[in-house]
Design an enzyme around this catalytic site. Structure first.
Site, PDB file in Angstrom:
ATOM      1  N   SER A  72       0.811  -1.216   0.000  1.00 47.72           N
ATOM      2  CA  SER A  72       0.000   0.000   0.000  1.00 47.72           C
ATOM      3  C   SER A  72       0.848   1.272   0.000  1.00 47.72           C
ATOM      4  CB  SER A  72      -0.932   0.014   1.215  1.00 47.72           C
ATOM      5  OG  SER A  72      -1.879  -1.008   1.104  1.00 47.72           O
ATOM      6  N   GLU A 238     -10.290   6.767   2.676  1.00 47.53           N
ATOM      7  CA  GLU A 238      -9.874   5.371   2.508  1.00 47.53           C
ATOM      8  C   GLU A 238     -10.763   4.407   3.283  1.00 47.53           C
ATOM      9  OE1 GLU A 238      -6.391   3.925   4.499  1.00 47.53           O
ATOM     10  OE2 GLU A 238      -6.091   2.316   3.055  1.00 47.53           O
ATOM     11  N   ASP A 243      -8.819  -4.438   2.930  1.00 47.96           N
ATOM     12  CA  ASP A 243      -7.515  -5.113   2.828  1.00 47.96           C
ATOM     13  C   ASP A 243      -7.262  -6.078   3.993  1.00 47.96           C
ATOM     14  OD1 ASP A 243      -4.618  -5.237   1.849  1.00 47.96           O
ATOM     15  OD2 ASP A 243      -4.325  -4.380   3.848  1.00 47.96           O
ATOM     16  N   HIS A 247      -6.393 -10.040   4.002  1.00 45.57           N
ATOM     17  CA  HIS A 247      -5.226 -10.677   4.644  1.00 45.57           C
ATOM     18  C   HIS A 247      -5.666 -11.801   5.586  1.00 45.57           C
ATOM     19  CE1 HIS A 247      -1.939  -8.201   3.186  1.00 45.57           C
ATOM     20  NE2 HIS A 247      -2.622  -7.103   3.464  1.00 45.57           N
TER      21      HIS A 247
HETATM   22 MG    MG Z   1      -4.406   1.353   3.531  1.00 44.12          MG
HETATM   23 ZN    ZN Z   2      -2.492  -5.206   2.611  1.00 47.51          ZN
END
Ligand code: MG
Ligand code: ZN
Length: 348
Positions: A72, A238, A243, A247
């Protein structure tokens, strides 16, 4: 004398009009939000997503300077500053040269600026827009850079990086220009032109675990605030934890984070439609989890996913755009071109 006066008036008018014509830019980054995450979230949401309201769609190539699979920091830096760099690095290129971010260029043009994240505010994605540093892990140094920056409004977690530091400094005390608010009511009531809202001491929890306030409400209050300044603004929002769900290879986590981001996109799009001079771009820094949509039901709103990695993948990510200059974002291009296109939209 009279000529001079009229020249002055013409100049004043021209300048005033130019200011007013400059579009607002709202860049929305779903961290780890690949096409599969969007598809899964759409089917889980009655076959519907706010992204269907956008005018143009593009595809962005996310690879880093010398790594096939980006992180990122590298992809945030690419979108924020227009240069490919090493994974883990913020705001500096492969030769260690610092680059101005689109946020900083907008500031120079008289824009007001805002950064909003559902991670800590010193995390890689938001930090790409203000930090210049060789490691995304240096959170306290990144927070220090934010404290010395000129961002008008920032909202995210990570208060401890400001006031529980190894160097014993209390940046909240040092940032005398800023008013730090504790909720959205205080944000609305604030008369300050520099506002910080540190939502959590550490990382904000998952949406499923009760993270507050809702991102769509943060966005609405922030848009109201930015509008009240009476100048064009640049805002980055964001959806950080799409994300983290990837993960963790947890489909519920991905879907719940996407759902909140989708609702936020809807709010932002409504603002842009009413405003008429706001460019909205929604994209991702990369895909996370190597997710495939391997089963589900349209009728019952079910999306079943299979993950192929605990990390990121190198697949292209979609870019959705709406508003003035939105057409610039169609096609296939490097993630660095997102910076170029935003720059073009403010200098046109
Ligand atoms: Mg981020
Ligand atoms: Zn990530």
């Amino acid at each position: 004398m009279r000529n001079l006066l009229s020249l002055f008036i013409v100049l004043l008018c021209t300048f005033g009009v130019a200011q007013q014509d400059s579009p607002n830019i709202i860049l929305m980054i779903g961290d780890g939000m690949g096409l599969t995450q969007i598809s899964a979230g759409m089917y889980a949401n009655n076959n519907n997503t706010a992204l269907e309201g956008f005018e143009f769609i593009g595809l962005s190539k996310t690879h880093a300077y010398d790594q096939f699979i980006t992180d990122s920091a590298a992809s945030g830096t690419a979108m924020a500053t227009g240069v490919k760099t090493y994974n883990g690095v913020l705001g500096i290129d492969s030769k260690n040269i610092s680059h101005k971010s689109i946020l900083e260029i907008c500031q120079e043009k008289g824009y007001k600026t805002a950064l909003i994240a559902t991670s800590n505010i010193a995390h890689a994605t938001p930090a790409s827009f203000y930090a210049k540093i060789d490691s995304r892990r240096k959170y306290e140094e990144i927070a220090l850079q934010l404290s010395q920056h000129d961002v008008d409004l920032f909202i995210g977690g990570g208060k401890m990086f400001f006031n529980k530091r190894d160097d014993k400094r209390d940046l909240l005390e040092e940032m005398t220009q800023y008013e730090f608010v504790k909720d959205l009511d205080q944000l609305r009531d604030s008369k300050s032109e520099k506002i910080g809202y540190l939502t959590y001491k550490e990382e904000p929890p998952k949406k499923m675990d009760g993270r507050k306030p809702a991102l769509e409400d943060i966005a609405s209050s922030s848009l109201e605030k930015m509008e009240s300044f009476g100048k064009p603004f640049f805002m980055m929002i964001e959806g950080s934890q799409i994300d983290w769900g990837g993960h963790a290879n947890e489909m519920d986590y991905v879907l719940s984070e996407f759902e909140e981001f989708n609702t936020t996109i809807q709010r932002v799009l409504e603002f842009a439609k009413a405003d008429g001079n706001t460019l909205v771009i929604v994209t991702a820094d990369h895909e996370t989890g190597g997710l495939t949509l391997s089963g589900g039901s349209v009728q019952r709103g079910i999306s079943k996913g299979t993950f192929s990695t605990k990390g990121h993948s190198a697949t292209m990510v979609p870019v959705f755009s709406y508003g003035p200059s939105a057409e610039l974002f169609k096609g296939i291009y490097e993630n660095t071109a997102i910076f170029d296109k935003m720059l073009e939209s403010v200098t046109r």
